[in-house]
Design an enzyme around this catalytic site. Sequence first.
Site, short mmCIF file in Angstrom:
data_model
loop_
_atom_site.label_atom_id
_atom_site.label_comp_id
_atom_site.label_asym_id
_atom_site.label_seq_id
_atom_site.Cartn_x
_atom_site.Cartn_y
_atom_site.Cartn_z
N ASN A 65 0.85 -1.19 0.00
CA ASN A 65 0.00 0.00 0.00
C ASN A 65 0.88 1.24 0.00
O ASN A 65 2.10 1.17 0.29
CB ASN A 65 -0.89 0.01 1.25
CG ASN A 65 -2.12 -0.88 1.11
OD1 ASN A 65 -2.74 -0.91 0.05
ND2 ASN A 65 -2.46 -1.58 2.18
N CYS A 74 -4.50 -7.02 -4.05
CA CYS A 74 -4.99 -5.83 -4.72
C CYS A 74 -5.49 -6.26 -6.10
O CYS A 74 -4.70 -6.69 -6.95
CB CYS A 74 -3.85 -4.82 -4.86
SG CYS A 74 -4.36 -3.35 -5.76
N GLU A 188 -9.79 3.12 1.23
CA GLU A 188 -8.82 2.02 1.29
C GLU A 188 -7.90 2.08 2.49
O GLU A 188 -7.19 3.08 2.70
CB GLU A 188 -7.97 2.00 0.01
CG GLU A 188 -8.55 1.10 -1.05
CD GLU A 188 -7.55 0.81 -2.15
OE1 GLU A 188 -6.44 0.34 -1.86
OE2 GLU A 188 -7.89 1.08 -3.31
N CYS A 198 -11.29 0.32 -6.48
CA CYS A 198 -10.68 -0.77 -5.71
C CYS A 198 -11.22 -2.08 -6.27
O CYS A 198 -12.44 -2.32 -6.22
CB CYS A 198 -11.02 -0.61 -4.23
SG CYS A 198 -10.38 -1.97 -3.23
N GLY A 199 -10.35 -2.91 -6.78
CA GLY A 199 -10.79 -4.14 -7.47
C GLY A 199 -11.35 -5.18 -6.53
O GLY A 199 -12.40 -5.79 -6.81
N1 LIG Z 1 -5.71 -1.37 0.44
C1 LIG Z 1 -6.06 -2.76 0.42
C2 LIG Z 1 -5.37 -3.56 -0.64
C3 LIG Z 1 -5.47 -2.95 -2.01
C4 LIG Z 1 -6.85 -3.04 -2.66
C5 LIG Z 1 -6.77 -2.61 -4.10
N2 LIG Z 1 -6.67 -1.26 -4.40
C6 LIG Z 1 -7.66 -3.39 -5.02
O1 LIG Z 1 -7.80 -2.97 -6.19
O2 LIG Z 1 -8.15 -4.45 -4.65
C7 LIG Z 1 -5.77 -3.41 1.78
O3 LIG Z 1 -4.69 -3.20 2.35
O4 LIG Z 1 -6.62 -4.17 2.24
#
Ligand SMILES: N[C@@H](CCC[C@H](N)C(=O)O)C(=O)O
Length: 260
Positions: A65, A74, A188, A198-199
């Site tokens: 992150n 991610c 996030e 966010c995927g």
């Molecule tokens: N910030 C999240 C992980 C990243 C998520 C991401 N941007 C996505 O596209 O899934 C975490 O630390 O849980």
Amino acid sequence: MQQKFYKYQGTGNDFVMIDNRQLKFDKNNTKLVAHLCDRRFGIGADGLILLENHDTYDFKMVYYNSDGRESSMCGNGGRCLVAFAQQLGVIENHAVFEAVDGLHHASIADGIVRLQMQDVGNIDNKEGYVFLDTGSPHHVQFEEAIDSFDVKTIGANIRYGAPYFQEGTNVNFVKKLSEDAFRLRTYERGVENETLSCGTGATAVAIAMHYIGETEKNLVKLKVEGGELEVSFDLNNGTYSNVWLIGPAKLVFEGSYGNA
Ligand SMILES: N[C@@H](CCC[C@H](N)C(=O)O)C(=O)O
């Protein structure tokens, strides 16, 4: 020493990408990762991703992150990494790679990356929200005033509050647009702010909406701040499987950092 980097974005979720097949990147340097992700003093991104060799599969994904810490899966980053792997010549149009949550299959055609996500079996349908893990933890709740809503402040309160506390969660605010489409804004964890997409969050919302009966479709459209994603899945014996996250992934620019 100068280190080459690439920057990719997937529906506005942006990532610094580094080819670490030679294992030269200092992986425990939290400050360096946070610095590279800093939007004023660094390159600027929501996260940083290393592409590494894998003994059996096409490559390995290591995700950080923007706070500099390695984290859970991610989804958008995984899609961007598939495009990066293609750019590097590591794959052609298909990939199997290992990430922190296990193996992922993916394909790329015309700038659209389809990424298979983990099966989801445990879904907590609580009073006012749904909690599930799609590779990363996600709290999902409805918000009618989604355009004017203060995602950063309310998202942070939920992320640090009960029952999540320090470990935290990502927080998704959702509005239903039609039988198969939902508007979504995500706070996030690890960025500690709203991101444009966010995927794993889009995946969580699609599955949560199906689970609580807000849609009967198994192909759901998610309108996020940075564009549009699609999520498809099957449901068998209470488990969501064959889950695919689909959307664009683009190279934005490339450069180098460090001393010449
Ligand atoms: N910030 C999240 C992980 C990243 C998520 C991401 N941007 C996505 O596209 O899934 C975490 O630390 O849980």
